[in-house]
Design an enzyme around this catalytic site. Structure first.
Site, mmCIF file in Angstrom:
data_model
loop_
_atom_site.group_PDB
_atom_site.id
_atom_site.type_symbol
_atom_site.label_atom_id
_atom_site.label_comp_id
_atom_site.label_asym_id
_atom_site.label_seq_id
_atom_site.Cartn_x
_atom_site.Cartn_y
_atom_site.Cartn_z
ATOM 1 N N ARG A 74 10.190 -12.431 -12.541
ATOM 2 C CA ARG A 74 10.451 -11.005 -12.723
ATOM 3 C C ARG A 74 10.623 -10.264 -11.410
ATOM 4 O O ARG A 74 11.089 -9.126 -11.378
ATOM 5 C CB ARG A 74 9.329 -10.360 -13.562
ATOM 6 C CG ARG A 74 7.979 -10.451 -12.923
ATOM 7 C CD ARG A 74 6.867 -10.088 -13.897
ATOM 8 N NE ARG A 74 6.350 -8.760 -13.680
ATOM 9 C CZ ARG A 74 5.215 -8.313 -14.217
ATOM 10 N NH1 ARG A 74 4.507 -9.092 -15.028
ATOM 11 N NH2 ARG A 74 4.798 -7.105 -13.987
ATOM 12 N N CYS A 116 2.520 -2.962 -24.085
ATOM 13 C CA CYS A 116 2.279 -2.187 -22.857
ATOM 14 C C CYS A 116 3.217 -2.598 -21.728
ATOM 15 O O CYS A 116 3.071 -2.129 -20.611
ATOM 16 C CB CYS A 116 0.831 -2.301 -22.409
ATOM 17 S SG CYS A 116 0.369 -3.977 -21.990
ATOM 18 N N ARG A 163 -7.961 -3.370 -18.594
ATOM 19 C CA ARG A 163 -7.598 -4.777 -18.428
ATOM 20 C C ARG A 163 -8.430 -5.384 -17.305
ATOM 21 O O ARG A 163 -8.554 -4.789 -16.233
ATOM 22 C CB ARG A 163 -6.116 -4.910 -18.076
ATOM 23 C CG ARG A 163 -5.748 -6.366 -17.838
ATOM 24 C CD ARG A 163 -4.281 -6.549 -17.703
ATOM 25 N NE ARG A 163 -3.787 -6.091 -16.420
ATOM 26 C CZ ARG A 163 -2.500 -6.102 -16.091
ATOM 27 N NH1 ARG A 163 -1.600 -6.520 -16.959
ATOM 28 N NH2 ARG A 163 -2.109 -5.694 -14.910
ATOM 29 N N GLU A 211 1.256 -12.669 -23.395
ATOM 30 C CA GLU A 211 2.194 -12.644 -22.262
ATOM 31 C C GLU A 211 2.920 -13.966 -22.055
ATOM 32 O O GLU A 211 3.738 -14.083 -21.142
ATOM 33 C CB GLU A 211 1.431 -12.329 -20.963
ATOM 34 C CG GLU A 211 0.787 -10.970 -20.985
ATOM 35 C CD GLU A 211 0.185 -10.597 -19.657
ATOM 36 O OE1 GLU A 211 0.761 -9.749 -18.965
ATOM 37 O OE2 GLU A 211 -0.886 -11.135 -19.310
ATOM 38 N N ARG A 256 -4.597 -0.993 -15.127
ATOM 39 C CA ARG A 256 -4.463 -2.226 -14.321
ATOM 40 C C ARG A 256 -5.536 -2.219 -13.232
ATOM 41 O O ARG A 256 -5.284 -1.770 -12.114
ATOM 42 C CB ARG A 256 -3.076 -2.285 -13.680
ATOM 43 C CG ARG A 256 -1.923 -2.483 -14.653
ATOM 44 C CD ARG A 256 -0.615 -2.606 -13.878
ATOM 45 N NE ARG A 256 0.472 -3.124 -14.666
ATOM 46 C CZ ARG A 256 1.429 -2.382 -15.202
ATOM 47 N NH1 ARG A 256 1.408 -1.076 -15.062
ATOM 48 N NH2 ARG A 256 2.414 -2.941 -15.884
ATOM 49 N N ASP A 284 5.647 -9.950 -18.586
ATOM 50 C CA ASP A 284 5.407 -11.377 -18.375
ATOM 51 C C ASP A 284 5.994 -12.223 -19.496
ATOM 52 O O ASP A 284 6.506 -13.309 -19.251
ATOM 53 C CB ASP A 284 3.900 -11.650 -18.244
ATOM 54 C CG ASP A 284 3.436 -11.399 -16.819
ATOM 55 O OD1 ASP A 284 4.126 -11.849 -15.895
ATOM 56 O OD2 ASP A 284 2.400 -10.744 -16.639
ATOM 57 N N HIS A 330 0.817 -1.214 0.000
ATOM 58 C CA HIS A 330 0.000 0.000 0.000
ATOM 59 C C HIS A 330 0.847 1.260 0.000
ATOM 60 O O HIS A 330 0.532 2.245 -0.647
ATOM 61 C CB HIS A 330 -0.949 -0.021 1.200
ATOM 62 C CG HIS A 330 -2.124 -0.884 0.925
ATOM 63 N ND1 HIS A 330 -2.803 -1.572 1.889
ATOM 64 C CD2 HIS A 330 -2.709 -1.190 -0.246
ATOM 65 C CE1 HIS A 330 -3.772 -2.249 1.325
ATOM 66 N NE2 HIS A 330 -3.735 -2.035 0.038
HETATM 67 C C1 PEP Z 1 3.107 -7.188 -18.757
HETATM 68 O O1 PEP Z 1 3.140 -8.327 -18.293
HETATM 69 O O2 PEP Z 1 3.939 -6.739 -19.564
HETATM 70 C C2 PEP Z 1 2.059 -6.248 -18.332
HETATM 71 C C3 PEP Z 1 1.908 -5.091 -18.915
HETATM 72 O O3 PEP Z 1 1.295 -6.608 -17.279
HETATM 73 P P1 PEP Z 1 1.771 -6.519 -15.735
HETATM 74 O O4 PEP Z 1 3.082 -5.824 -15.692
HETATM 75 O O5 PEP Z 1 0.695 -5.810 -15.014
HETATM 76 O O6 PEP Z 1 1.860 -7.984 -15.406
HETATM 77 MG MG MG Z 2 1.421 -9.047 -17.207
#
Ligand code: PEP
Ligand code: MG
Length: 591
Positions: free
Chosen positions: A469, A506, A336, A435, A300, A459, A193
């Site tokens: 990651r 993205c 999303r 992804e 998101r 991802d 948070h």
């Molecule tokens: C991604 O996986 O590149 C993505 C944009 O989603 P997130 O980073 O929210 O997993």
């Molecule tokens: Mg992702």
């Protein structure tokens, strides 16, 4: 050479200044048994402290709402709910009355019991919840033990880089952004948070630094890079010099960027690029627009639910989506659907602990299993379509059946809205994130069912390279320029063109100068980047020719190693990298 600490990027930006070590901890509570006749007084004392804490939290929530927005304000809801929770209050009262513990001891005892219970589930979200619990524990104990309010610990007499073992939401909202150059913590994830609040406050921040707070002293100099997730303590003369030089460049760069906001996002030789913003919370939409975004490429939505005790209702979600769409009445807004799981779980979803959460019950898999969660979201998004160009983006899709099922659900929800006479536009688009290697390799099949693709490189890199990651130890292996990634990007771009659907990127790669250069070279001309980086990426786009990007991408596609991919791109982009290096991403890594 200074000492470099690697952590998790939490909030972008670079800070340089003296460390302000903030050591806050749960106070030691003396073990105290009260005489029977005093028990009711202790009960009163506890209830009074609880009511006081409730009042303080409400004040904080209200001031946060005024300052940052309604979603940020809700970050205090879990703590307010805990104060009312019978599971917190009843046992505390029992420990006073039956065990004759003092009020602070009884409350501490109960909170430690809950902490131990929660710790037994190995769910990442629990860590965030524990952070809320600790925040509350410190607040109430400080009151009962007549200690200074916990927020007073954040002195801000002079500008500095705050270093702490961990932060809490209440401490974070009380940081003065003009005095807090940056924040660095041993613990903390992107979904904590306090991390969400640091981003809203635009304070550069790095978390997950393990033991930084025990290895530094107040007053030591530090450079903090919130985008790279790195802190350099006591940089040497040459590091300082290069930072100082960069600071001047950054200032010039920022002045220029302010100009860039008004210019078109187009390469030197006239290739237009749809440059959109990634946002976590609705309030960020305006910031994206102010930095020149042409719409939202990734909203998101799971940040509306993480840390919440109860599912957000359809109405609340509708308002959040509508607010974002209204900021961009003439541009696309990609909403999303909840990407829960991995490291993001709300408390109301009772998650079984998983060995490998990133390979587990995540994203579209959760939504399709939990229709009580998913249907209100689809209905709320459909209602937002009445206000603009809404694109529904599905995370972590592997199979055509997942898209087909969502279309069925959307059909049913549309039917319901029609029946209820609630307006929506049937012209919305549905697409998926690419992804996983499965989705990239099977893109031609998926394209038959999608109106667009958006490539989530964060991802895609993790799953292609089998590199978590979030694991800082593996950070050097997490390479978006790995030839296997570049080939998949190329494949998805080709398939989308053949199918006549838009493809965008993205993931963070789009917000990286070399990444953007490569993506444009692969004919991906829609990019969505974290909103603070928009002007910088636009400037990069305006500094090269699409023809050079294509040439470099062709060479990169034939390169056998990541290093050679990067070399082809650096050679191709030439002086633009020099220019963009002042943003810190390249030069800090070379320091
Ligand atoms: C991604 O996986 O590149 C993505 C944009 O989603 P997130 O980073 O929210 O997993
Ligand atoms: Mg992702």
């Amino acid at each position: 050479m200074g000492h470099t600490f690697e952590g998790v990027p939490i909030s972008g930006g670079i800070a340089f200044g003296p460390i302000r070590l903030v050591r806050w901890k749960v106070p030691v509570v003396p073990h105290e048994v009260v005489p029977e006749e005093c028990a009711e007084d202790e009960v009163e004392r506890f209830l009074a402290a609880r009511d006081w804490a409730k009042g303080r939290l409400e004040e904080l929530r209200d001031s946060t709402r005024d300052r940052l927005g309604p979603m940020e304000a809700r970050i205090f809801d879990p703590q307010l709910l805990m104060l009312e929770d019978a599971d917190v209050v009843e046992p505390t009262l029992r420990y006073i009355r039956e065990n004759r513990l003092s009020a602070p001891r009884a409350f501490e005892w109960r909170m430690l019991e809950l902490q131990a219970q929660w710790l037994r589930t190995s769910n990442a979200m629990v860590l965030d919840r524990l952070n809320d619990l600790e925040d509350l524990l410190v607040r109430v104990l400080h009151r009962l033990l007549e200690l200074p309010e916990s927020s007073d610990l954040i002195g801000d007499e002079e500008p500095g880089v705050v270093v702490s073992h961990n932060l809490t939401p209440s401490l974070t909202v009380q940081l003065d952004p003009t005095q807090t150059l940056g924040v660095a913590t041993d613990l903390g994830t992107r979904t904590s948070h306090w991390a969400i609040l640091a981003r809203s406050l635009e304070i550069p921040a790095v978390g997950g630094l393990v033991d930084l707070s025990s290895r530094v002293e107040s007053g030591q100099q530090a450079i903090l890079d919130g985008r790279q997730g790195r802190v350099v303590v006591e940089p040497d003369a040459s590091e300082r010099h290069s930072y100082e030089e960069r600071r001047v460049l950054i200032q010039e760069w920022e002045d220029e960027l302010a100009e860039v906001v008004r210019l078109d996002s187009v390469t030197i030789d006239g290739q237009p690029v749809a440059l959109r913003a990634n946002i976590d919370l609705p309030g960020e939409a305006v910031r994206g627009r102010n930095r020149g975004a042409e719409g939202i490429g990734l909203f998101r939505t799971e940040f509306l639910v993480v840390g919440r005790n109860a599912m957000p209702g359809e109405e609340e979600q509708y308002e959040a989506y509508r607010d974002v769409v209204e900021v961009f009445p003439n541009s696309a807004v990609f909403i999303r659907t909840f990407d829960l799981g991995g490291d993001k779980f709300p408390m109301f979803l009772h998650m079984p602990p998983e060995e490998n959460p990133f390979l587990g019950w995540r994203a579209i898999r959760v939504c399709l299993d939990e229709l009580e969660l998913f249907r209100p979201q689809l209905r709320a998004i459909l209602r937002a379509t009445a206000h603009g160009d809404v694109r529904i983006l599905l995370p972590l899709v592997n199979d055509v059946e997942e898209i087909v099922r969502v279309r069925e659900l959307l059909g049913e929800e549309e039917e319901g809205l029609r029946r209820d006479g609630i307006p929506f536009s049937s012209g919305y688009k549905l697409g998926c994130l690419i992804e996983t290697p499965a989705a990239a390799l099977d893109a031609a099949e998926l394209a038959r069912h999608c109106d667009f693709f958006s490539i989530g490189t964060n991802d895609l890199v993790q799953y292609t390279l089998a590199v978590d990651r979030t694991n800082t130890r593996l950070a050097p292996l997490y390479n978006p320029f790995h030839p296997a990634v570049v080939r998949q990007l190329h494949q998805v771009s080709r398939v989308s063109r053949a199918a006549g659907i838009e493809v965008s990127v993205c993931g963070e790669m789009a917000g990286d100068p070399l990444g953007a250069f490569l993506l444009l070279g692969l004919d991906i001309t829609a990019l969505s980047v974290a909103w603070p980086y928009l002007p910088e990426i636009k400037k990069v786009i305006r500094s090269f020719r699409i023809e050079d990007a294509r040439k470099a991408a062709r060479l990169a596609l034939a390169a056998p190693t990541s290093a050679e991919v990067i070399q082809c791109l650096s050679d191709g982009i030439g002086s633009s990298v020099e220019l963009s290096s002042v943003s810190g991403r390249w030069s800090l890594s070379r320091m």
